[in-house]
Structure formats: C-alpha cells, structure tokens
Design a protein around this motif. Sequence first.
Motif, PDB file in Angstrom:
ATOM      1  N   GLY A  96     147.117 -59.510  33.050  1.00 19.49           N
ATOM      2  CA  GLY A  96     148.302 -59.641  32.215  1.00 19.49           C
ATOM      3  C   GLY A  96     149.457 -60.240  32.995  1.00 19.49           C
ATOM      4  N   GLY A  97     150.649 -60.044  32.470  1.00 16.80           N
ATOM      5  CA  GLY A  97     151.822 -60.657  33.078  1.00 16.80           C
ATOM      6  C   GLY A  97     152.061 -60.229  34.504  1.00 16.80           C
ATOM      7  N   MET A 100     149.784 -62.304  36.789  1.00 15.09           N
ATOM      8  CA  MET A 100     150.188 -63.709  36.828  1.00 15.09           C
ATOM      9  C   MET A 100     151.514 -63.877  37.560  1.00 15.09           C
ATOM     10  SD  MET A 100     148.942 -65.167  33.104  1.00 15.09           S
ATOM     11  CE  MET A 100     149.595 -63.824  32.092  1.00 15.09           C
ATOM     12  N   ALA A 135     146.544 -69.554  36.037  1.00  9.31           N
ATOM     13  CA  ALA A 135     146.759 -68.310  35.296  1.00  9.31           C
ATOM     14  C   ALA A 135     145.596 -68.099  34.333  1.00  9.31           C
ATOM     15  CB  ALA A 135     148.076 -68.362  34.534  1.00  9.31           C
ATOM     16  N   THR A 137     144.704 -65.353  31.683  1.00 15.31           N
ATOM     17  CA  THR A 137     145.315 -64.189  31.052  1.00 15.31           C
ATOM     18  C   THR A 137     144.285 -63.344  30.303  1.00 15.31           C
ATOM     19  OG1 THR A 137     147.056 -63.457  29.557  1.00 15.31           O
ATOM     20  CG2 THR A 137     145.981 -65.532  29.010  1.00 15.31           C
ATOM     21  N   SER A 140     147.499 -60.626  25.410  1.00 17.96           N
ATOM     22  CA  SER A 140     148.374 -61.514  24.632  1.00 17.96           C
ATOM     23  C   SER A 140     149.749 -60.881  24.619  1.00 17.96           C
ATOM     24  CB  SER A 140     147.837 -61.676  23.207  1.00 17.96           C
ATOM     25  OG  SER A 140     146.579 -62.307  23.216  1.00 17.96           O
ATOM     26  N   SER A 144     153.220 -65.616  30.553  1.00 17.21           N
ATOM     27  CA  SER A 144     153.477 -66.106  31.907  1.00 17.21           C
ATOM     28  C   SER A 144     152.607 -67.301  32.271  1.00 17.21           C
ATOM     29  CB  SER A 144     153.258 -64.972  32.920  1.00 17.21           C
ATOM     30  OG  SER A 144     153.625 -65.367  34.219  1.00 17.21           O
ATOM     31  N   GLN A 145     151.475 -67.449  31.594  1.00 19.83           N
ATOM     32  CA  GLN A 145     150.598 -68.586  31.861  1.00 19.83           C
ATOM     33  C   GLN A 145     151.249 -69.902  31.489  1.00 19.83           C
ATOM     34  OE1 GLN A 145     150.166 -66.317  29.478  1.00 19.83           O
ATOM     35  NE2 GLN A 145     149.443 -67.246  27.576  1.00 19.83           N
ATOM     36  N   ILE A 175     142.949 -69.650  28.846  1.00 23.91           N
ATOM     37  CA  ILE A 175     143.165 -68.605  27.843  1.00 23.91           C
ATOM     38  C   ILE A 175     141.874 -68.402  27.060  1.00 23.91           C
ATOM     39  CG2 ILE A 175     144.575 -67.897  25.871  1.00 23.91           C
ATOM     40  CD1 ILE A 175     146.541 -70.244  27.087  1.00 23.91           C
ATOM     41  N   THR A 191     151.851 -55.312  24.257  1.00 24.13           N
ATOM     42  CA  THR A 191     151.857 -56.730  24.611  1.00 24.13           C
ATOM     43  C   THR A 191     152.160 -57.585  23.387  1.00 24.13           C
ATOM     44  OG1 THR A 191     149.434 -56.798  24.362  1.00 24.13           O
ATOM     45  CG2 THR A 191     150.315 -56.480  26.585  1.00 24.13           C
ATOM     46  N   ASP A 247     150.827 -65.850  21.734  1.00 19.07           N
ATOM     47  CA  ASP A 247     151.344 -65.597  23.078  1.00 19.07           C
ATOM     48  C   ASP A 247     151.626 -66.905  23.805  1.00 19.07           C
ATOM     49  OD1 ASP A 247     151.863 -64.291  25.578  1.00 19.07           O
ATOM     50  OD2 ASP A 247     149.766 -64.572  26.139  1.00 19.07           O
TER      51      ASP A 247
END
Length: 380
Positions: A96-97, A100, A135, A137, A140, A144-145, A175, A191, A247
Amino acid sequence: MQNFEFITPSKIVFGAGKLAEAGTLVAPLGKKALIVCDEWTAGSGLAKRLADILDTAGVASAIYSGVIPNPTSTLIDAGAEVASREGCDFVIGLGGGSSMDAAKGIAVAVTHDGPIWDYAIGNKEITPDVLPIVAVTTTSGTGSQCTIFSVITNPETHQKPGMGSPFIMPKLALIDPELMLTAPKQLTAETGFDVFSHAVEAYTSVIASELSDMYAEKALTLTGKYLKICYDDGRNLEARAAMALADTCAGVAICNAVVTLAHVMAHVISGHFGDIPHGDALQCIYREVLRFNSQALPEKHRFIANAIDPGNDDVASAYDAFFSQFSFRNLLKQKYQADPAIIDTIAEETFTYMAAITELNPVAATVADAKAILAASMKG
C-alpha cells in the motif's frame, strides 16, 4: 480556460495478472532491485513471488520488510543502508501507500547525503540522482503509484509532511487488481475512503484544472458505484479493478491539483498517533470538513453528492447516506476524545509545516476553523 501543467507516471501497466510481467517490465531499469514491503507482505509470500518473477527475467533482488504504517524517516534510512549494502540499483515499493512511500524515500536516501528527513522537510533539495522507482500497489487507496509525493513521519517531532519532487515519480506503476482480492473489509473501507478524499480535494483545490477535474470526476463516479461492492464482496474482480482504476485516477488528480485542508489535518493526526491509519483519520473529520468547504464551489459539491448518492444535491447528507454503509473505527474519537488538548495541538500544527497546502483549500481556513471542525467531529 486556465493554463496548467500536468504530470503522469512514465508508464502505467494495469490489469489482472499483470504481476507476472513484472520481470520483463522492470529489466530495463537495473540489474538488482530492493523490494520494499511490510512484514505481512513478506510473510504472505508475495514478496518472494515477485522476487521469483524478477529472477526469471534475469533481475536479482533483495527484500527489505521493515515498513510500518505511517513510515518513519528512521526505517527509510535503514532501508537505504540495505540497498547500498546489497548493491541495488533500483527500488520496488510492493504494498500500500506506506511501502510505496518508503520505497520513494529509500530511492532518494541511497543517492543523497545525510538522513532522509532533511529532504522530507525541505531543508535539502532532491536532485535527479534518485534510483529508479517502481510501484506495485496491493490496495486501492493512496494513489502513491501515480504521484510525486512521499509521506514520511519523523518519530521524534511527530511531523508528517509530504515530500514532493518530480524525481520520485515512479518510472513504472504496476496495478494488478488480483493483488487486492484478499484485502479485508476494514482495509477496503479505509483505503477506499482515501480514494474518495483524494478525488474530492483535487476536485475542489484552488489549483484544480480541467484535466485534473476529469480524473477526479472519474474517481468519484467509480467510488460511488463500486466501493460498496468491494466492501461486501472482496473477491469481486470487476469491482476491485474499478476501485484500482479509481485509485489511479485520484492519484493522478492529486499529483497535479494536490490535496487541501482535510489531508493536512489527517497528516497531523497520524503523525502524532501512529496507531491511527490515514484513511481512518480522514474519515473521522471529513463530514465536518465537507460542511465547511461546501460554502464554495456549489456545482462541484453537487457533483460529489450525486456521485455517491444519486439524486441528492446536498454533500453532507449524501456523505452520511453513502458512508453509513461502512464500518470505520474512528480511532481519534474512540481513543483520544477525553483529552481536549488534542484539539488544540492538531488545529495549531495544521498551519505549521504544511501550511502551504491549507492555502489550496476552497474556503480560507484558520486555526479557529480547524478547532471547530475537530470539536464537532469528536462529538459526532
């Protein structure tokens, strides 16, 4: 029509099963990757699975699994030491964020003098000498990706700024919605709320453009249609793919129009209280922020309302109708409501190290406004 500039990742690869192509996709970036993730991702076997995929393409890797929610400057410096020791020439954020964002920080720290905090807080400038970033991920939420931002927490000062530089934009955003099928309900809600708030804030930012609005509107529409489906049936691949797209769109939107008051307040909250996830911190305060901001941009707030509750033009009641379908922990209220000093601390810090972001809010806000928003949120 106003003038604007627009930034997107170098390459987005989107689709179910695309993780299998990671090796060939990243091979042009380097010979050895540092896979940055948390302990759960490493323990689940996903990091090893990615490492094996890279290996089949002739790309070596090392795994750094020291990421925690609200990643700290110290863990990023530690990860940079691993990358240097292992001779890694690019970095992959897997998760997740937090993963990343940590990967972005490590990519800077490896090639720049001094601790990462100097760059996170803006005391030193990030140069182009950043390791390439990929990134991948698994949620969602943070987008950040698709952004030039990395959110880093100082464990001593509790500051949590968004480090920004075009040099930390991922070279590749991979993704794969299949990676999101096992996300539990709570994580899906929190998220997904971040997707919603990113879209709202980019859409209502004073630097929004017609192009960023297109991405924000798509993210809002998809969230209104598919987030509840994901919440009820996490194995629904169509819904997971739709939220992954939401996202991605919201990430592109905030990369260009940035965020506003609510995100600054949420950063301050989770900077002080690392046990409060970002999405939960946002959800706690968001209804009152929406009420405050709906004084401006009536057409846009009507669009937001209709995206999540068709036929309802009132953004606050639409918010209530849509998000009452989800369960949030509301940890700020649950754990810290008894401490009135918390309201003063959060409100005052909102206008310090991230004050420039508050100036993007559609309605000019003050410390007194932030205190009122927090007080109403803690009661509601």
